[in-house]
Motif scaffolding. Structure first.
Motif, mmCIF file in Angstrom:
data_model
loop_
_atom_site.group_PDB
_atom_site.id
_atom_site.type_symbol
_atom_site.label_atom_id
_atom_site.label_comp_id
_atom_site.label_asym_id
_atom_site.label_seq_id
_atom_site.Cartn_x
_atom_site.Cartn_y
_atom_site.Cartn_z
ATOM 1 N N LYS A 1 -34.447 79.862 -16.352
ATOM 2 C CA LYS A 1 -35.411 78.839 -16.751
ATOM 3 C C LYS A 1 -35.677 78.901 -18.251
ATOM 4 O O LYS A 1 -35.721 77.863 -18.922
ATOM 5 C CB LYS A 1 -36.714 79.002 -15.972
ATOM 6 N N LEU A 2 -35.833 80.111 -18.789
ATOM 7 C CA LEU A 2 -36.027 80.237 -20.231
ATOM 8 C C LEU A 2 -34.809 79.722 -20.994
ATOM 9 O O LEU A 2 -34.944 79.110 -22.058
ATOM 10 C CB LEU A 2 -36.302 81.693 -20.607
ATOM 11 N N GLU B 1 -39.201 70.191 -15.634
ATOM 12 C CA GLU B 1 -39.640 71.531 -15.282
ATOM 13 C C GLU B 1 -41.147 71.641 -15.461
ATOM 14 O O GLU B 1 -41.806 70.708 -15.916
ATOM 15 C CB GLU B 1 -38.924 72.580 -16.143
ATOM 16 N N TYR B 2 -41.693 72.796 -15.112
ATOM 17 C CA TYR B 2 -43.128 73.034 -15.211
ATOM 18 C C TYR B 2 -43.358 74.471 -15.655
ATOM 19 O O TYR B 2 -42.449 75.302 -15.611
ATOM 20 C CB TYR B 2 -43.805 72.783 -13.860
ATOM 21 N N HIS B 3 -44.575 74.765 -16.094
ATOM 22 C CA HIS B 3 -44.904 76.140 -16.488
ATOM 23 C C HIS B 3 -45.410 76.929 -15.290
ATOM 24 O O HIS B 3 -44.901 77.995 -14.975
ATOM 25 C CB HIS B 3 -45.945 76.145 -17.611
ATOM 26 N N SER C 1 -38.667 74.633 -6.593
ATOM 27 C CA SER C 1 -38.100 73.594 -7.455
ATOM 28 C C SER C 1 -39.204 72.648 -7.912
ATOM 29 O O SER C 1 -40.197 72.437 -7.211
ATOM 30 C CB SER C 1 -37.008 72.825 -6.710
ATOM 31 N N ALA C 2 -39.020 72.088 -9.102
ATOM 32 C CA ALA C 2 -40.065 71.274 -9.723
ATOM 33 C C ALA C 2 -40.380 70.028 -8.898
ATOM 34 O O ALA C 2 -39.485 69.289 -8.491
ATOM 35 C CB ALA C 2 -39.637 70.876 -11.132
ATOM 36 N N LYS C 3 -41.661 69.821 -8.666
ATOM 37 C CA LYS C 3 -42.155 68.632 -7.969
ATOM 38 C C LYS C 3 -43.285 68.032 -8.794
ATOM 39 O O LYS C 3 -43.820 68.673 -9.697
ATOM 40 C CB LYS C 3 -42.653 68.992 -6.566
ATOM 41 N N GLN C 4 -43.659 66.804 -8.457
ATOM 42 C CA GLN C 4 -44.737 66.153 -9.194
ATOM 43 C C GLN C 4 -46.031 66.956 -9.119
ATOM 44 O O GLN C 4 -46.802 67.001 -10.081
ATOM 45 C CB GLN C 4 -44.968 64.742 -8.645
ATOM 46 N N GLU C 5 -46.263 67.624 -7.992
ATOM 47 C CA GLU C 5 -47.477 68.430 -7.853
ATOM 48 C C GLU C 5 -47.523 69.554 -8.885
ATOM 49 O O GLU C 5 -48.604 69.927 -9.355
ATOM 50 C CB GLU C 5 -47.571 69.013 -6.441
#
Length: 239
Positions: free
Chosen positions: A67-68, A142-144, A173-177
């Motif tokens: 991810k980084l 992606e998200y933090h 995995s990245a979701k809107q939430e």
């Protein structure tokens, strides 16, 4: 799989014949972070050591490294260098080596301020630079996942803030939430920076229009991403 809740490395400990421990920087659910030094070059780095029972099959450390690497062009994130493994009391422990960022944790910075808070206008600048940084992550789909005052490093402030984010958390995995969670965490950081509950009732309407009473449904209705929050701050009127 052994359960380890602290590595307790002492200053001067040599690891993998390459690195020397300087001092601990922090600890969390997944492991511990230390300031280290490359023995041959003297260059200072940061190393995150993963507790084995939190990193079965190196899944957590590999996810974190990938991810980084994927987000390496996001300026608000630390830069990943390499993955290493050491033998710790007879079992392997993985650690990731990243750039070492000098600065002060936001939580410590706020504690030094009068009343342990900063003025709303300065806090809006803080929020703006955080939102712009998180926006670059959201644009990469992606998200933090773990935004709080102990994961934000303040490198410089004044007219603007120079910030870095450390640590992230894997919620799948990245979701809107996940995007919404980051946005709500940004607003909560702003809320805490201006003094939180004890002073909120007396804040200006511009502040309350951002905080939305910390009601998640209202926040995500108004700001569906960090980018929308940034745009709002750029165009808002301050009476």
């Amino acid at each position: 799989m052994p359960i380890v809740d602290s590595f307790d490395f002492s200053s001067g400990t040599v690891l993998a014949r390459k690195y020397e421990i300087i001092e601990p920087l922090g600890a969390g659910w997944e492991g511990e972070v230390y300031k280290i030094k490359e023995i041959k070059t003297g260059i200072e780095r940061a190393a995150k050591f993963f507790f084995p029972h939190r990193n079965k099959g190196n899944k957590t450390s590999c996810w974190y490294a990938k991810k980084l690497h994927k987000l390496r062009h996001c300026p608000i994130l630390i830069k990943y260098h390499t993955q290493e493994t050491i033998n710790y009391h007879g079992f392997p422990v993985t650690f990731l080596v990243s750039e070492y960022v000098e600065g002060e944790l936001l939580s410590h910075f706020l504690k030094r301020q009068p009343g342990k808070r900063i003025p709303p206008f300065q806090a809006m600048h803080l929020l703006y630079y955080l939102a712009a940084g998180i926006e670059s992550i959201h644009l990469m789909k992606e998200y933090h996942g773990d935004l709080h005052a102990d994961n934000v490093i303040v490198r410089r402030y004044g007219l603007g803030f120079d910030l870095k984010l450390v640590d992230m958390f894997h919620w799948g995995s990245a979701k809107q939430e996940n995007i919404y969670d980051d946005v709500c965490d940004l607003v909560k950081l702003f809320y805490d920076a201006i003094g939180g509950k004890k002073v909120y009732a007396k804040q200006r309407k511009e502040v309350k229009e951002i905080c939305c009473g910390l009601k998640r449904s209202l926040i995500i209705k108004k700001f569906r991403s960090a980018g929308q929050l940034r745009e709002y701050l750029e165009t808002m009127e301050w009476d």
